[in-house]
Write a protein that holds these residues in place. Sequence first.
Motif, PDB file in Angstrom:
ATOM      1  N   MET A  58      -1.868 -16.359   3.797  1.00 20.86           N
ATOM      2  CA  MET A  58      -2.343 -15.078   3.264  1.00 20.86           C
ATOM      3  C   MET A  58      -2.107 -13.953   4.276  1.00 20.86           C
ATOM      4  N   ARG A  59      -0.870 -13.834   4.750  1.00 18.25           N
ATOM      5  CA  ARG A  59      -0.554 -12.851   5.798  1.00 18.25           C
ATOM      6  C   ARG A  59      -0.750 -11.413   5.354  1.00 18.25           C
ATOM      7  N   PHE A  60      -0.713 -11.160   4.052  1.00 14.61           N
ATOM      8  CA  PHE A  60      -0.755  -9.777   3.574  1.00 14.61           C
ATOM      9  C   PHE A  60      -2.055  -9.420   2.857  1.00 14.61           C
ATOM     10  N   GLU A  61      -3.056 -10.249   3.019  1.00 18.15           N
ATOM     11  CA  GLU A  61      -4.331  -9.979   2.361  1.00 18.15           C
ATOM     12  C   GLU A  61      -4.889  -8.641   2.839  1.00 18.15           C
ATOM     13  N   GLY A  62      -5.288  -7.808   1.884  1.00 18.47           N
ATOM     14  CA  GLY A  62      -5.848  -6.501   2.209  1.00 18.47           C
ATOM     15  C   GLY A  62      -4.810  -5.441   2.519  1.00 18.47           C
ATOM     16  N   LYS A  63      -3.530  -5.766   2.362  1.00 22.38           N
ATOM     17  CA  LYS A  63      -2.470  -4.808   2.645  1.00 22.38           C
ATOM     18  C   LYS A  63      -1.704  -4.459   1.372  1.00 22.38           C
ATOM     19  N   THR A  64      -1.088  -3.281   1.396  1.00 21.69           N
ATOM     20  CA  THR A  64      -0.324  -2.806   0.248  1.00 21.69           C
ATOM     21  C   THR A  64       1.107  -2.514   0.668  1.00 21.69           C
ATOM     22  N   ALA A  65       2.048  -3.049  -0.101  1.00 23.39           N
ATOM     23  CA  ALA A  65       3.473  -2.841   0.160  1.00 23.39           C
ATOM     24  C   ALA A  65       4.100  -2.034  -0.957  1.00 23.39           C
ATOM     25  N   LEU A  66       4.825  -0.997  -0.588  1.00 27.50           N
ATOM     26  CA  LEU A  66       5.654  -0.230  -1.518  1.00 27.50           C
ATOM     27  C   LEU A  66       7.073  -0.765  -1.388  1.00 27.50           C
ATOM     28  N   ILE A  67       7.652  -1.199  -2.493  1.00 32.61           N
ATOM     29  CA  ILE A  67       8.996  -1.778  -2.484  1.00 32.61           C
ATOM     30  C   ILE A  67       9.885  -0.966  -3.409  1.00 32.61           C
ATOM     31  N   THR A  68      10.923  -0.360  -2.850  1.00 29.89           N
ATOM     32  CA  THR A  68      11.900   0.332  -3.694  1.00 29.89           C
ATOM     33  C   THR A  68      12.952  -0.669  -4.144  1.00 29.89           C
ATOM     34  N   GLY A  69      13.465  -0.468  -5.359  1.00 27.34           N
ATOM     35  CA  GLY A  69      14.452  -1.398  -5.895  1.00 27.34           C
ATOM     36  C   GLY A  69      13.886  -2.801  -6.051  1.00 27.34           C
ATOM     37  N   GLY A  70      12.635  -2.881  -6.506  1.00 26.77           N
ATOM     38  CA  GLY A  70      11.967  -4.178  -6.583  1.00 26.77           C
ATOM     39  C   GLY A  70      12.127  -4.903  -7.896  1.00 26.77           C
ATOM     40  N   GLY A  71      12.991  -4.415  -8.782  1.00 27.15           N
ATOM     41  CA  GLY A  71      13.116  -5.023 -10.090  1.00 27.15           C
ATOM     42  C   GLY A  71      14.076  -6.189 -10.169  1.00 27.15           C
ATOM     43  N   THR A  72      14.897  -6.363  -9.141  1.00 29.17           N
ATOM     44  CA  THR A  72      15.895  -7.439  -9.159  1.00 29.17           C
ATOM     45  C   THR A  72      16.126  -7.953  -7.740  1.00 29.17           C
ATOM     46  N   GLY A  73      16.803  -9.084  -7.652  1.00 29.26           N
ATOM     47  CA  GLY A  73      17.346  -9.585  -6.403  1.00 29.26           C
ATOM     48  C   GLY A  73      16.372  -9.678  -5.247  1.00 29.26           C
ATOM     49  N   ILE A  74      16.786  -9.152  -4.102  1.00 26.66           N
ATOM     50  CA  ILE A  74      15.997  -9.262  -2.879  1.00 26.66           C
ATOM     51  C   ILE A  74      14.642  -8.585  -3.036  1.00 26.66           C
ATOM     52  N   GLY A  75      14.625  -7.398  -3.624  1.00 22.86           N
ATOM     53  CA  GLY A  75      13.363  -6.684  -3.795  1.00 22.86           C
ATOM     54  C   GLY A  75      12.358  -7.472  -4.592  1.00 22.86           C
ATOM     55  N   ALA A  76      12.801  -8.101  -5.668  1.00 22.06           N
ATOM     56  CA  ALA A  76      11.910  -8.910  -6.498  1.00 22.06           C
ATOM     57  C   ALA A  76      11.405 -10.127  -5.738  1.00 22.06           C
ATOM     58  N   ALA A  77      12.270 -10.742  -4.933  1.00 20.26           N
ATOM     59  CA  ALA A  77      11.867 -11.915  -4.145  1.00 20.26           C
ATOM     60  C   ALA A  77      10.839 -11.536  -3.083  1.00 20.26           C
ATOM     61  N   VAL A  78      11.035 -10.390  -2.439  1.00 17.45           N
ATOM     62  CA  VAL A  78      10.064  -9.909  -1.444  1.00 17.45           C
ATOM     63  C   VAL A  78       8.732  -9.619  -2.117  1.00 17.45           C
ATOM     64  N   ALA A  79       8.776  -8.981  -3.274  1.00 14.08           N
ATOM     65  CA  ALA A  79       7.549  -8.672  -4.010  1.00 14.08           C
ATOM     66  C   ALA A  79       6.767  -9.941  -4.337  1.00 14.08           C
ATOM     67  N   ALA A  80       7.464 -10.960  -4.809  1.00 12.95           N
ATOM     68  CA  ALA A  80       6.799 -12.215  -5.164  1.00 12.95           C
ATOM     69  C   ALA A  80       6.168 -12.867  -3.938  1.00 12.95           C
ATOM     70  N   ARG A  81       6.879 -12.822  -2.813  1.00  9.97           N
ATOM     71  CA  ARG A  81       6.364 -13.447  -1.591  1.00  9.97           C
ATOM     72  C   ARG A  81       5.119 -12.718  -1.092  1.00  9.97           C
ATOM     73  N   ILE A  82       5.153 -11.411  -1.072  1.00  9.32           N
ATOM     74  CA  ILE A  82       3.998 -10.650  -0.587  1.00  9.32           C
ATOM     75  C   ILE A  82       2.788 -10.867  -1.489  1.00  9.32           C
ATOM     76  N   ARG A  83       3.013 -10.873  -2.799  1.00 16.58           N
ATOM     77  CA  ARG A  83       1.896 -11.125  -3.728  1.00 16.58           C
ATOM     78  C   ARG A  83       1.331 -12.527  -3.528  1.00 16.58           C
ATOM     79  N   SER A  84       2.200 -13.503  -3.308  1.00 22.62           N
ATOM     80  CA  SER A  84       1.730 -14.881  -3.143  1.00 22.62           C
ATOM     81  C   SER A  84       0.921 -15.057  -1.867  1.00 22.62           C
ATOM     82  N   GLU A  85       1.081 -14.116  -0.941  1.00 21.48           N
ATOM     83  CA  GLU A  85       0.344 -14.189   0.322  1.00 21.48           C
ATOM     84  C   GLU A  85      -0.755 -13.130   0.391  1.00 21.48           C
ATOM     85  N   GLY A  86      -1.221 -12.689  -0.784  1.00 21.85           N
ATOM     86  CA  GLY A  86      -2.427 -11.895  -0.860  1.00 21.85           C
ATOM     87  C   GLY A  86      -2.273 -10.399  -0.846  1.00 21.85           C
ATOM     88  N   GLY A  87      -1.048  -9.884  -0.788  1.00 23.95           N
ATOM     89  CA  GLY A  87      -0.851  -8.447  -0.704  1.00 23.95           C
ATOM     90  C   GLY A  87      -0.806  -7.759  -2.055  1.00 23.95           C
TER      91      GLY A  87
END
Length: 262
Positions: free
Chosen positions: A1-30
Amino acid sequence: MRFEGKTALITGGGTGIGAAVAARIRSEGGNVALVGRRKEPLQAVAEKIGAETFAADAADGESMKETVAAIGERFGGIDILIANAGGHGVGPTVSMSDETWETSIRLNLNTAFVSARETLPQLIERKGNIVVLASIAGLFAGPDAAGYVTTKHACIGLAKSLARDHGRYGVRVNTVCPGWVTTAMADEQMKALMEMKGLSSVEEAYALVTKDVPLKRPASAEDVSNAVCFLASDEASMISGAILTVDGGTGTVDLPTLTFAS
């Protein structure tokens, strides 16, 4: 849960790398705020992982100013910017139009600059960090890609400048440079290569472009997200101004000696 209590803004998050980063951050509590111009792919990712979407052009100052304010109000502040939006800028220089050149600058460089400028006040307040997605095209020059190569080099310069200027306020800035990644955008390039070389599949095309890569394969979007999320986490608290390649060892290859390879 490295990102618990934190908020990430991701540009270009609808596909590819951005979507993968978004999923990872959410899975770790962000908390994740997906920003982009195309609503449909953003919404698809958001519904899958439990993120929120904000329609904005990351290269437009007024659009991003309003969006950053809205995200800050919704989540209480922004801790991480993943400047991932980009693409475009290939073709021979002698035939590249002014429009193509300017579009490359807008999509690759202006999106990173404007997003960073508008989020920095919140990042300074919360001692947050930025990860800029560049490319190994920011370190080396590929053929007939002056727009993309130039702007990705510029993204690295931008990240270094941001790291130098804002480190004193506790803000870290790093760059990730992927090589070939199996995304929808890269698949389109593989299809063009298939036609050019008479190949029978996208997989065969990926094998061809990575034949001289030491690990002999392209990265997945998840491979890149692992690197991005490490740099965005507190585990990298003393890392700033770094350039991390995710290229299977591509940058270690001495091209003039390939003739001697068995």
